[in-house]
Every structure is written in C-alpha cells, then in structure tokens.
Design a protein around this motif. Structure first.
Motif, PDB file in Angstrom:
ATOM      1  N   LEU A 140      -1.029  -3.742   2.771  1.00  0.00           N
ATOM      2  CA  LEU A 140      -1.911  -2.764   3.408  1.00  0.00           C
ATOM      3  C   LEU A 140      -1.116  -1.517   3.761  1.00  0.00           C
ATOM      4  O   LEU A 140       0.068  -1.594   4.101  1.00  0.00           O
ATOM      5  N   ASN A 141      -1.807  -0.372   3.732  1.00  0.00           N
ATOM      6  CA  ASN A 141      -1.145   0.868   4.141  1.00  0.00           C
ATOM      7  C   ASN A 141      -1.278   1.072   5.646  1.00  0.00           C
ATOM      8  O   ASN A 141      -1.778   0.201   6.367  1.00  0.00           O
ATOM      9  N   ALA A 142      -0.855   2.212   6.133  1.00  0.00           N
ATOM     10  CA  ALA A 142      -0.852   2.463   7.574  1.00  0.00           C
ATOM     11  C   ALA A 142      -2.256   2.557   8.155  1.00  0.00           C
ATOM     12  O   ALA A 142      -2.433   2.455   9.374  1.00  0.00           O
ATOM     13  N   GLN A 143      -3.257   2.737   7.286  1.00  0.00           N
ATOM     14  CA  GLN A 143      -4.653   2.773   7.743  1.00  0.00           C
ATOM     15  C   GLN A 143      -5.345   1.414   7.549  1.00  0.00           C
ATOM     16  O   GLN A 143      -6.555   1.311   7.604  1.00  0.00           O
ATOM     17  N   ARG A 144      -4.552   0.362   7.293  1.00  0.00           N
ATOM     18  CA  ARG A 144      -5.019  -1.020   7.126  1.00  0.00           C
ATOM     19  C   ARG A 144      -5.859  -1.193   5.862  1.00  0.00           C
ATOM     20  O   ARG A 144      -6.663  -2.124   5.770  1.00  0.00           O
ATOM     21  N   GLN A 145      -5.670  -0.319   4.878  1.00  0.00           N
ATOM     22  CA  GLN A 145      -6.401  -0.416   3.625  1.00  0.00           C
ATOM     23  C   GLN A 145      -5.545  -1.109   2.568  1.00  0.00           C
ATOM     24  O   GLN A 145      -4.319  -0.957   2.526  1.00  0.00           O
ATOM     25  N   ILE A 146      -6.194  -1.861   1.706  1.00  0.00           N
ATOM     26  CA  ILE A 146      -5.499  -2.663   0.707  1.00  0.00           C
ATOM     27  C   ILE A 146      -5.030  -1.786  -0.449  1.00  0.00           C
ATOM     28  O   ILE A 146      -5.813  -1.021  -1.017  1.00  0.00           O
ATOM     29  N   VAL A 147      -3.741  -1.934  -0.779  1.00  0.00           N
ATOM     30  CA  VAL A 147      -3.198  -1.222  -1.944  1.00  0.00           C
ATOM     31  C   VAL A 147      -2.622  -2.196  -2.971  1.00  0.00           C
ATOM     32  O   VAL A 147      -2.211  -1.789  -4.058  1.00  0.00           O
ATOM     33  N   PHE A 148      -2.593  -3.493  -2.611  1.00  0.00           N
ATOM     34  CA  PHE A 148      -2.171  -4.514  -3.568  1.00  0.00           C
ATOM     35  C   PHE A 148      -2.723  -5.865  -3.141  1.00  0.00           C
ATOM     36  O   PHE A 148      -2.709  -6.208  -1.956  1.00  0.00           O
ATOM     37  N   ASN A 149      -3.256  -6.633  -4.108  1.00  0.00           N
ATOM     38  CA  ASN A 149      -3.644  -8.030  -3.908  1.00  0.00           C
ATOM     39  C   ASN A 149      -2.993  -8.861  -4.992  1.00  0.00           C
ATOM     40  O   ASN A 149      -2.942  -8.434  -6.156  1.00  0.00           O
ATOM     41  N   ASN A 150      -2.515 -10.048  -4.657  1.00  0.00           N
ATOM     42  CA  ASN A 150      -2.007 -10.884  -5.738  1.00  0.00           C
ATOM     43  C   ASN A 150      -3.139 -11.717  -6.347  1.00  0.00           C
ATOM     44  O   ASN A 150      -4.265 -11.755  -5.835  1.00  0.00           O
ATOM     45  N   ARG A 151      -2.824 -12.379  -7.444  1.00  0.00           N
ATOM     46  CA  ARG A 151      -3.843 -13.105  -8.201  1.00  0.00           C
ATOM     47  C   ARG A 151      -4.488 -14.215  -7.373  1.00  0.00           C
ATOM     48  O   ARG A 151      -5.691 -14.456  -7.460  1.00  0.00           O
ATOM     49  N   ALA A 152      -3.696 -14.889  -6.536  1.00  0.00           N
ATOM     50  CA  ALA A 152      -4.230 -15.993  -5.745  1.00  0.00           C
ATOM     51  C   ALA A 152      -5.343 -15.540  -4.800  1.00  0.00           C
ATOM     52  O   ALA A 152      -6.350 -16.232  -4.622  1.00  0.00           O
ATOM     53  N   LEU A 153      -5.182 -14.360  -4.207  1.00  0.00           N
ATOM     54  CA  LEU A 153      -6.204 -13.849  -3.297  1.00  0.00           C
ATOM     55  C   LEU A 153      -7.481 -13.517  -4.049  1.00  0.00           C
ATOM     56  O   LEU A 153      -8.591 -13.831  -3.591  1.00  0.00           O
ATOM     57  N   LEU A 154      -7.349 -12.892  -5.210  1.00  0.00           N
ATOM     58  CA  LEU A 154      -8.533 -12.555  -5.994  1.00  0.00           C
ATOM     59  C   LEU A 154      -9.264 -13.816  -6.430  1.00  0.00           C
ATOM     60  O   LEU A 154     -10.502 -13.881  -6.396  1.00  0.00           O
TER      61      LEU A 154
END
Length: 385
Positions: free
Chosen positions: A46-60
């Motif tokens: 997550l970035n400083a605004q708590r927004q997602i910039v990366f997810n790994n395959r397991a989460l998806l």
C-alpha cells in the motif's frame, strides 16, 4: 458531505497517474516479485494513502478474481460493508475506528510493525459473508517513497470452530451441572418437601440442554449454507410469548422481570424454529445486560406490511461496542462468547428475509428489533444460500 470527510483515517487519495507510477515500481519480473507470487501468504503493498499498488497471486486467488485492484484500499477490495459508508471510502467511517486492518496500516505508515485481528462482513453474491483475518504490517521505504507491506491470514475457520466449541461446552457444562446438582438432592433426600419444585427444575434444565444442542446445530447448518427453511402460518403474539416464557426460568433471569406487552395480533408465514432462535437470543441478551431488579420488555407490532418483534432493556451499549456488535467473533462476554448477535443477523437476513437493527440511548435503553415480512418466498427448493 465533503468528499474528503473522515471519522478516522485520512481521506485523501493519490491520483491515477501516481498510482500507475507506484505500481510500476513493483511490476518488474524480478526474482523477488516471482517469490512473492509463489508464496501462499496473502500480500499487498500500500502507498501512503493506503491504496493498493501491488497484490500477489495468492491474494487475487483468495478473492476469486484477476483484477489487481490498484488504487483501491483493502476494505474496498475485500468488499467490506463499511467501506462505502463515507464518500472517501475505506478507513473513513465511524465504524473504521475499531478496524484492525486500518489501525495496523496506520501503524505501518508511522514506521512501526503491527499485527491485529481484522473482522469484516462482506457482500458476496447478495449474501453476508463474515471473515476473521489476522493482518500484519511492515513499513517499507522504496525509491524514496513510503509504503506498507500488508500480509493477511484467513483465520475464519479457526475462530468459528473455537467460538462454537467454547460456547457449546460452556453452556452445556453449566446446564449439566444444574441437572447433576438437582439429581443428587433427589437421590439423597427423596422426602424433601421441595421434591416437586426439584422435578420442575430438573425438567427445565434438561430442556435447556436439548435446546442448546439444537441451537448449535442450527448455527452450524446456517453457516454452511445447509439450513432448510420450513414455512408455516404463525401467530405474532404466540411467538413473542413463547420466547419470553422460555427464559423466565433461565439462570440469566434470576432477580429480573420479563414484561410481555400486548401487541398486534396477526398471522404471518415464516419458519417457527428459526424465529424462536432469533427471539430467544434477543431475550437472553437483554437479560444478560440487565442488573437484578431491572425489567426486560418485549412485544410485536405491524409496521408497513411487516411484523416487527422488539426486546428492550434499560442498559446502554457503549459506542465502540455498537460499531462491532454484529461481527462474528466480537464479544464482551469473554473468549468465545460472541455469536449471539451474529447468529441473530445471520438467521434473520439470510434465511428469514428480514432485517435486524437496534437503538441504544441513555434515555430509552437498548432495543433490538427483528423485522420480518408477513409472507416470505417459499425457499424450499432454493435455500442452500
């Protein structure tokens, strides 16, 4: 309402151009990226605004989709029911003050590792799904920017099993102890002048044991989407009287009064067993919230072509507890005691076609309401929800 209004975490978001640039920082097919995709742990950055910039395959895969959700906040990606209560989204509603995920992420952004439980209710295919997760956050500074690594464990089955087992053994052992105590008195003092009263207590306690076993079986079936709904004509006053009479001799009613107020006398079609479970929980919770000498009142009324059952007690629920009341594993009664209000909502909203609500004020105490349709659809052939 202002789009950046918030009751808890900062509301501001990075724009799409910045999100794309930040996502590119983690997009290269490096060994570390491949390793993150290979591990079974659910992971997001997550970035400083708590927004997602990366997810790994397991989460998806856990979420059953292929959309990486870049720019979303975790509650928005998971479908948390609180994520859209405010215009700025996840983390900004009043209920978010008690959210383990938001608070752990804020700790990470402040440079501290953190680990907390994250309870949420999400909408899945039109139905509520309760999730119990454990989140871990670790600060990350990369390319001169501040990020948070968020890892997630799904502990839903563990929490559910633990809660069900503790509730079952706690209640059954208490009731069995009562049966044992009364039985010993009857054996040792067969000429006791209170023999008839002892028999009544023995019958009441044994009936409660059977009722507790049935309640656990019903809750397990409901959570497994295996509960069968059986519709029949029911009388409103008869149902509320049954619920209050059931608990007049319950240990939680000792020293307290139960007042059944006259209400609308009407007929409706629903499932008698499930309604008895819901109303019984409402009465039991109200009694447990009361002190000796206080009164619990209950009644029913026709409201807009629906029947509304209500139970009131003079206690006030603290605001922080109100915000978590219907979460599956949340409890104020000690470890493993948090399924009463959760089961009320599960049965009412998922199986009876109704809704559960409550109000709690210093002036009027706490009132729980179960609102049910006068005639719900026949779900006989489609109730594996």
């Amino acid at each position: 309402m202002h789009p950046f209004s918030t009751c808890h975490a900062p509301a501001e978001r990075a724009d799409s151009e910045k999100i794309i640039a930040q996502a590119d920082l983690f997009a290269q097919r490096t060994l570390s990226r491949e390793l993150l995709d290979a591990v079974p742990t659910l992971l997001a950055i997550l970035n400083a605004q708590r927004q997602i910039v990366f997810n790994n395959r397991a989460l998806l895969e856990f979420l059953g989709g292929t959309d990486a959700g870049f720019g979303l906040r975790p509650g928005e990606l998971f479908g948390c029911s609180n994520a859209h209560l405010m215009p700025a989204g996840c983390g900004t509603a009043e209920a978010c003050r008690t959210c383990g995920a938001v608070n752990a992420i804020l700790s990470g952004l402040d440079g501290r590792k953190d680990s907390r439980e994250y309870r949420l209710t999400r909408q899945e295919k039109g139905h509520h799904q309760a999730l119990d997760l454990r989140v871990h956050t670790t600060p990350l500074f990369h390319e001169g920017q501040r990020f948070v690594v968020l890892t997630i464990e799904d502990i839903s089955n563990q929490k559910r099993r633990s809660a069900l087992e503790r509730i079952f053994f706690h209640d059954i052992l208490n009731l069995a102890g009562s049966v044992q105590g009364v039985s010993q008195i009857l054996v040792e003092q067969p000429d006791d002048p209170d023999f008839d009263e002892m028999l009544r207590l023995l019958d009441s306690a044994s009936s409660q044991i059977v009722d507790e076993i049935k309640a656990q079986r019903t809750l397990l079936a409901a959570e497994n989407r295996e509960l069968q709904v059986s519709l029949e004509p029911l009388n409103t006053r008869a149902m509320i009287l049954q619920a209050t009479e059931m608990y007049r001799r319950h240990p939680s009613a000792q020293g307290k009064q139960i007042l059944t107020e006259s209400g609308d006398d009407a007929w409706f079609f629903s499932d008698a067993t499930l309604i008895a479970r819901v109303l019984g929980n409402m009465v039991k919770n109200a009694l447990e919230a009361c002190r000796e000498g206080e009164t619990v009142s209950a009644g029913c009324a026709l409201v807009n072509d629906c029947i509304e059952f209500w139970v009131r007690n003079p206690a006030v629920i603290p605001r922080d507890i109100q915000l978590q009341l219907f979460q599956r594993s949340f409890t104020t009664k000690g470890p493993g005691r948090g399924l009463g209000t959760y089961s009320m909502r599960l049965l009412t909203e998922e199986y009876l076609g109704g809704s559960i609500s409550f109000t709690s004020t210093a002036e009027e105490g706490t009132t729980f309401r179960a609102t049910l349709p006068l005639r719900m659809p026949d779900l006989t052939d489609s109730n594996h929800l």
